[in-house]
Design a protein around this motif. Structure first.
Motif, PDB file in Angstrom:
ATOM      1  N   ARG A 247      32.843   9.471 -31.167  1.00  0.00           N
ATOM      2  CA  ARG A 247      33.749  10.364 -31.898  1.00  0.00           C
ATOM      3  C   ARG A 247      35.073  10.475 -31.155  1.00  0.00           C
ATOM      4  O   ARG A 247      35.115  10.899 -30.004  1.00  0.00           O
ATOM      5  N   LYS A 248      36.137  10.089 -31.829  1.00  0.00           N
ATOM      6  CA  LYS A 248      37.468  10.184 -31.240  1.00  0.00           C
ATOM      7  C   LYS A 248      38.490  10.071 -32.352  1.00  0.00           C
ATOM      8  O   LYS A 248      38.359   9.257 -33.256  1.00  0.00           O
ATOM      9  N   GLY A 249      39.538  10.881 -32.271  1.00  0.00           N
ATOM     10  CA  GLY A 249      40.642  10.774 -33.217  1.00  0.00           C
ATOM     11  C   GLY A 249      40.651  11.872 -34.252  1.00  0.00           C
ATOM     12  O   GLY A 249      39.606  12.417 -34.623  1.00  0.00           O
ATOM     13  N   SER A 250      41.845  12.171 -34.734  1.00  0.00           N
ATOM     14  CA  SER A 250      42.002  13.228 -35.726  1.00  0.00           C
ATOM     15  C   SER A 250      42.168  12.701 -37.147  1.00  0.00           C
ATOM     16  O   SER A 250      41.983  13.438 -38.108  1.00  0.00           O
ATOM     17  N   GLU A 251      42.534  11.419 -37.279  1.00  0.00           N
ATOM     18  CA  GLU A 251      42.713  10.852 -38.612  1.00  0.00           C
ATOM     19  C   GLU A 251      41.351  10.501 -39.215  1.00  0.00           C
ATOM     20  O   GLU A 251      40.395  10.192 -38.488  1.00  0.00           O
ATOM     21  N   PRO A 252      41.243  10.530 -40.544  1.00  0.00           N
ATOM     22  CA  PRO A 252      39.980  10.145 -41.197  1.00  0.00           C
ATOM     23  C   PRO A 252      39.795   8.633 -41.167  1.00  0.00           C
ATOM     24  O   PRO A 252      39.876   7.948 -42.184  1.00  0.00           O
ATOM     25  N   LYS A 253      39.573   8.100 -39.971  1.00  0.00           N
ATOM     26  CA  LYS A 253      39.417   6.662 -39.772  1.00  0.00           C
ATOM     27  C   LYS A 253      38.112   6.378 -39.045  1.00  0.00           C
ATOM     28  O   LYS A 253      37.804   7.023 -38.050  1.00  0.00           O
ATOM     29  N   SER A 254      37.375   5.409 -39.564  1.00  0.00           N
ATOM     30  CA  SER A 254      36.157   4.964 -38.894  1.00  0.00           C
ATOM     31  C   SER A 254      36.247   3.469 -38.634  1.00  0.00           C
ATOM     32  O   SER A 254      37.055   2.757 -39.239  1.00  0.00           O
ATOM     33  N   PHE A 255      35.397   3.017 -37.735  1.00  0.00           N
ATOM     34  CA  PHE A 255      35.340   1.587 -37.432  1.00  0.00           C
ATOM     35  C   PHE A 255      33.889   1.234 -37.132  1.00  0.00           C
ATOM     36  O   PHE A 255      33.234   1.886 -36.317  1.00  0.00           O
ATOM     37  N   ILE A 256      33.398   0.211 -37.819  1.00  0.00           N
ATOM     38  CA  ILE A 256      32.007  -0.219 -37.675  1.00  0.00           C
ATOM     39  C   ILE A 256      31.966  -1.506 -36.856  1.00  0.00           C
ATOM     40  O   ILE A 256      32.722  -2.439 -37.117  1.00  0.00           O
ATOM     41  N   ARG A 257      31.082  -1.557 -35.900  1.00  0.00           N
ATOM     42  CA  ARG A 257      30.839  -2.802 -35.171  1.00  0.00           C
ATOM     43  C   ARG A 257      29.324  -3.064 -35.184  1.00  0.00           C
ATOM     44  O   ARG A 257      28.541  -2.237 -34.697  1.00  0.00           O
ATOM     45  N   LEU A 258      28.946  -4.199 -35.759  1.00  0.00           N
ATOM     46  CA  LEU A 258      27.555  -4.643 -35.765  1.00  0.00           C
ATOM     47  C   LEU A 258      27.473  -5.898 -34.912  1.00  0.00           C
ATOM     48  O   LEU A 258      28.260  -6.827 -35.109  1.00  0.00           O
ATOM     49  N   VAL A 259      26.525  -5.940 -33.974  1.00  0.00           N
ATOM     50  CA  VAL A 259      26.444  -7.060 -33.040  1.00  0.00           C
ATOM     51  C   VAL A 259      25.023  -7.599 -32.986  1.00  0.00           C
ATOM     52  O   VAL A 259      24.068  -6.858 -32.728  1.00  0.00           O
ATOM     53  N   TRP A 260      24.899  -8.911 -33.234  1.00  0.00           N
ATOM     54  CA  TRP A 260      23.653  -9.631 -33.027  1.00  0.00           C
ATOM     55  C   TRP A 260      23.854 -10.532 -31.814  1.00  0.00           C
ATOM     56  O   TRP A 260      24.860 -11.247 -31.726  1.00  0.00           O
TER      57      TRP A 260
END
Length: 952
Positions: free
Chosen positions: A773-786
């Protein structure tokens, strides 16, 4: 002895001759600049302009552009963002193409969406970019139909508009953050009183969310009209056929009966000076900007204007070099600084300066910017500076001239775009080369200094001074008024003229004792299979007496380019872990300190008029060298290589400068949500391993020991045994061999072999799910790693890359076009052979917090489809065709060959595979990709890390 009368008559004759020559010169300068004779410019009866040029680099490909002289500056208040939205809608259906058919068709002929196929919207223009393979006439015809549809029959289907709202809002979301928030405060001040102040191309979210279809159709009807358009056709096709297609598809277009006038927005002169300090808790760097008044830009139409353009280039280049020198101090006033003449507003320009502030705070940065401008304004430049810069500019134009028949179509077409939109001169490279030769040498120091004095505004002129950055307790920020006063007081210092330091005139005073070429493998001296293979590849392999190996491939891909790469196993992991940061930054520090007797600034001076660069690097498990040069500067590149191996320079002041600048650059980086996310990802993936990847942090730079870094560098480059150099480009084998013997054959060497070390660094496996959890803007980032361990093979690597490319096509279709859940994102993946057999596949998906679960589910669903049913043949064919088209370009690129040949050495693979690439592509099957997906993409065993805002 002359009589007085004869002497007087002689003076009259001399004066008359001088005046006559001056008159000729003035007449010459008044001549109109010509148009490049290689391009045909025409205009249809409806006012549409077209540019056509035959060009065969790259072969069997044509660059098409639809250029619309309309952008966000023309939007009505209820249309803010719809110029850009129109560009998006052009890819979502038209009269002859339903919904996503345009993108699907272009992918099927090898045009990659986003990389090749693209478009952009600015304040004053919208440009559509369409590179097309020309082997099949029907594909070219269809491409022109696409251009016609973009220009006249975009569908604006209501359902497609609603779907695209989400995509555009996701694009807008990507830009959100501290920089954007501060920019939206400062930008209106920069263009106060102008329409530019409230017409950013991305527009307003509230408009994008709620506009009705008739509002965007109104924009399209008003501004997408033939007399505001141009079509450019540059590439490997018959010009007569190109002109026929332009007329066929665009002559019939009509202008509206009542045209809205196309005017340029005005930018009024600044009426007073102002300081503006803007802070944000998530900002990472303090930046100072000084903007002086906007003025109408002078049109460049004559040879005299071109000559003045050369004066400007000399001025800006010399001032830029001085600014760079300021960053070399032990306590630099700024990390980076520059002054220039530029503008985002068409028809206007302004003088401005900016700097990334160093640890000393805003005042030293402001003083350095202002005082360096004042130094140049008051005292001008030196003869040595002017001489060097003339040589640099002349070298630059010579290279362009030498490559005039090998210039890529994409570079040429950009000139025509700017000619249509900005009336930028395009006399053609032959004419420009002649102008440089005619005018450059005759430009005097006095006139450059006079130009400088009138171009740099006095600091007392009206200006806007902006300071942006984080508000930190340990960093004192001035008030708006104090910032302005600080700027104006900076010019009151006792400013001295620039002092020129004498340097040596050549890189190496005495050539080293040459080594020997002890073996050579090529088609000319042997009959074995290896030599036959070399003949097919066009390569020669040399072994030097010190154990260095060299692979040579002379080409005619470019007329004035040589590319060099080199590597061997070794690397940072050989260092003591407690000296990790000294080892990690060792090669960077040497590059900052220079080689031989030359600092980087001095190196640039001694190389004035030459084009040669060399960069040493130490990676985790190898050390490498990269370089490039003009065909005539091959010896200089090899001399630089010799110096970086044998004489890395030690300079405490430059070392301290590097550390200070890096600490300043990264001191607030943890405020950035993306930085925190990546840092957390490394910790999750690698836990507390001593060699785990780390993002740069101020405390890391404090741990670098100059002596240990230099010693480690010398250990890695002090023994050249085991290095393989690959040199590709325009050179003669007989000419290069003695140079290689001299500068590479003389590199220090011992019998000791170099290899890498496996330090046991392994990423964690899934299943594992974490949230950051970080940041005030409604922004997400997904990282999927195999990830995991595997046995490496070239065949599996090839199949995995194909699988990733195919999945990217499906993710664009599903996550972007169907779900409207993201703007950009996708997958990457590869197999690794060293230090152990491994694979890593990553999905990176930026989105809104509300879409996280939906996008993860959709991504895994697409993977499961491929694993269960295999991919669709049409999608695999798109990958194949894209790769084939890319290969046709790459196979005639020097850098591509250099990388591939070196990689074949590193991986122990057969270099002949480079020539068999298309056969490998054709051999790919649906089963290959299905099996690969099942082998590497276990959807029950992956690492998932998601960045969410703090208050979500």
């Amino acid at each position: 002895m002359k009589t007085p009368m004869k002497h007087f008559t002689g003076l009259l004759l001399v004066a008359s001759l001088v005046l006559s020559q001056a008159g000729l010169a003035q007449n010459r300068l008044a001549e109109k600049l010509p148009i490049d004779p290689h391009v045909k410019i025409g205009k249809l009866s409806n006012g549409l302009t077209y540019y056509i040029r035959k060009n065969i680099k790259p072969e069997k490909k044509v660059e098409l552009r639809l250029i619309v002289n309309a952008g966000s500056i023309l939007e009505d208040d209820d249309q803010q963002g719809l110029a850009h939205f129109t560009e998006h809608m052009a890819f979502n259906g038209s009269k002859n193409f339903q919904k996503n058919d345009i993108v699907s068709f272009l992918q099927s002929i090898g045009v990659e969406f986003g990389a090749d196929l693209n478009a952009y919207t600015g304040f004053n223009e919208t440009v559509y970019i369409l590179p097309i393979p020309t082997e099949k006439k029907e594909n070219v015809e269809k491409a022109f139909q696409i251009l016609e549809d973009w220009a006249s029959t975009v569908a604006f289907d209501g359902a497609e508009i609603d779907k695209e709202r989400g995509v555009v809002l996701e694009e807008e979301r990507l830009g959100k953050g501290a920089e954007d928030r501060m920019f939206r405060v400062t930008y209106p001040k920069m263009f106060e009183g102008s329409l530019y102040a409230n017409r950013l191309p991305i527009g307003k979210a509230e408009v994008i969310k709620s506009f009705k279809a008739d509002v965007i159709k109104r924009f399209y009807a008003d501004w997408y009209r033939p007399n505001l358009m141009a079509v450019a056709v540059v590439g490997d096709m018959d010009p007569a056929e190109a002109e026929r297609l332009v007329k066929k598809h665009f002559e019939k277009l009509k202008n509206p009966a009542k045209e809205k006038p196309r005017t340029l927005a005005d930018v009024p002169a600044r009426k007073a000076s102002e300081g503006l300090v803007v802070t944000d808790k998530e900002a990472t760097n303090h930046v100072i900007e000084i903007y002086y008044a906007y003025k109408k830009a002078k049109e460049e139409t004559t040879l005299g204007d071109y000559r003045e353009y050369l004066v400007r280039r000399l001025f800006t280049s010399m001032l830029s070099q001085r600014m760079q020198e300021l960053t070399q101090k032990a306590n630099p006033p700024f990390v980076f600084g520059a002054s220039s003449i530029s503008s985002w507003a068409r028809g206007f320009e302004a003088y401005s300066s900016f700097a990334y502030i160093s640890k000393g705070g805003p005042e030293p940065a402001v003083q350095a910017l202002v005082q360096e401008n004042e130094r140049a304004r008051k005292f001008g430049f030196t003869p040595a500076e002017l001489d060097r810069t003339k040589k640099m500019l002349m070298k630059s134009i010579e290279r362009a001239y030498n490559e005039r028949d090998k210039t890529e179509s994409a570079n040429l077409v950009n000139e025509y775009v700017q000619h249509f939109l900005e009336q930028e001169p395009m006399p053609g490279i032959e004419n420009e080369f002649n102008y440089y030769k005619e005018f450059l040498e005759g430009i005097t120091l006095a006139e450059v200094n006079q130009y400088t004095a009138k171009t740099i505004p006095p600091v007392t002129d009206n200006k806007l001074v902006i300071l942006t950055g984080p508000d930190k307790a340990d960093f004192k920020l001035p008030s708006n008024e104090e910032l302005l006063t600080m700027t104006e007081n900076a010019a009151k210092a006792d400013i001295k003229p620039y002092e020129e330091k004498a340097i040596a005139s050549s890189l190496i005073e005495k050539a080293p004792v040459a080594g020997k070429i002890v073996s050579e493998k090529s088609s000319s001296n042997a009959k074995d299979n290896k030599s036959k293979e070399n003949n097919a590849l066009g390569i020669t392999e040399l072994t030097l007496s010190n154990g260095v190996k060299v692979i040579l491939k002379p080409t005619d891909f470019k007329n004035d380019q040589v590319v060099m790469v080199a590597s061997r196993f070794g690397g940072q992991y050989l260092a003591d872990p407690k000296d990790r940061f000294s080892a990690e930054f060792a090669s960077t520090i040497v590059s900052q300190m220079g080689a031989g007797q030359f600092s980087p600034v001095d190196m640039r001076k001694v190389l004035a008029g030459k084009n040669a660069t060399v960069t040493p690097r130490i990676g985790a498990i190898s050390e490498s060298v990269s370089g490039q040069c003009s065909a005539t500067d091959l010896e200089s590149m090899l001399q630089l290589t010799y110096l970086y191996f044998t004489q890395p320079r030690e300079d405490g002041e430059l070392f301290n400068s590097f550390v200070t600048k890096q600490q300043a650059l990264y001191q607030n980086m943890a405020s950035d949500p993306q930085f925190t996310f990546q840092d957390s990802l490394f910790k999750i993936m690698y836990k507390d391993h001593v060699w785990a990847p780390k993002l740069p942090k101020p405390e890391n730079f404090a741990k670098i020991d100059q002596q240990k870094a230099l010693q480690f560098y010398k250990e890695r480059f002090g023994n050249a045994n085991g290095f393989t150099f690959v040199i590709v480009g325009k050179f003669d084998l007989n000419t290069i061999k003695p140079l290689l013997a001299t500068y590479l054959g003389s590199l220090p060497s011992s019998a000791k072999t170099s290899t890498f070390k496996d330090v046991g660094l392994r990423p964690v496996k899934g299943p594992l799910k974490k949230e950051v959890r970080k940041g005030s803007e409604p922004k997400s980032f997904i990282r999927l790693v195999w990830n995991g361990e595997t046995t490496y093979s070239d065949a599996d690597q090839f199949k995995l890359q194909a699988l990733v490319e195919l999945l990217n096509i499906k993710l664009i279709e599903t996550l972007r076009e169907e779900l409207s859940g993201m703007y950009g994102g996708g997958m990457s993946g590869s197999l690794g052979k060293y230090p152990y057999g491994n694979y890593t596949i990553t999905a990176s998906l930026p989105c809104g917090p509300e879409n996280v679960d939906k996008l993860i589910a959709a991504t895994l669903a697409e993977i499961d489809k491929v694993k269960t049913n295999g991919p669709q043949e049409a999608d695999l064919n798109k990958v194949k065709e894209t790769w084939k088209q890319q290969y046709l370009v790459n196979i005639k690129d020097n850098a591509f060959w250099a990388r591939q040949l070196l990689q074949s050495v590193e991986m122990g693979s057969d270099p002949a595979g480079i020539l068999a690439y298309e056969k490998k592509v054709d051999a790919l099957t649906l089963k290959d990709l299905k099996d690969t997906a099942n082998k590497y993409l276990d959807t029950k065993n992956y690492v998932q890390v998601v960045l969410n805002p703090e208050n979500n």
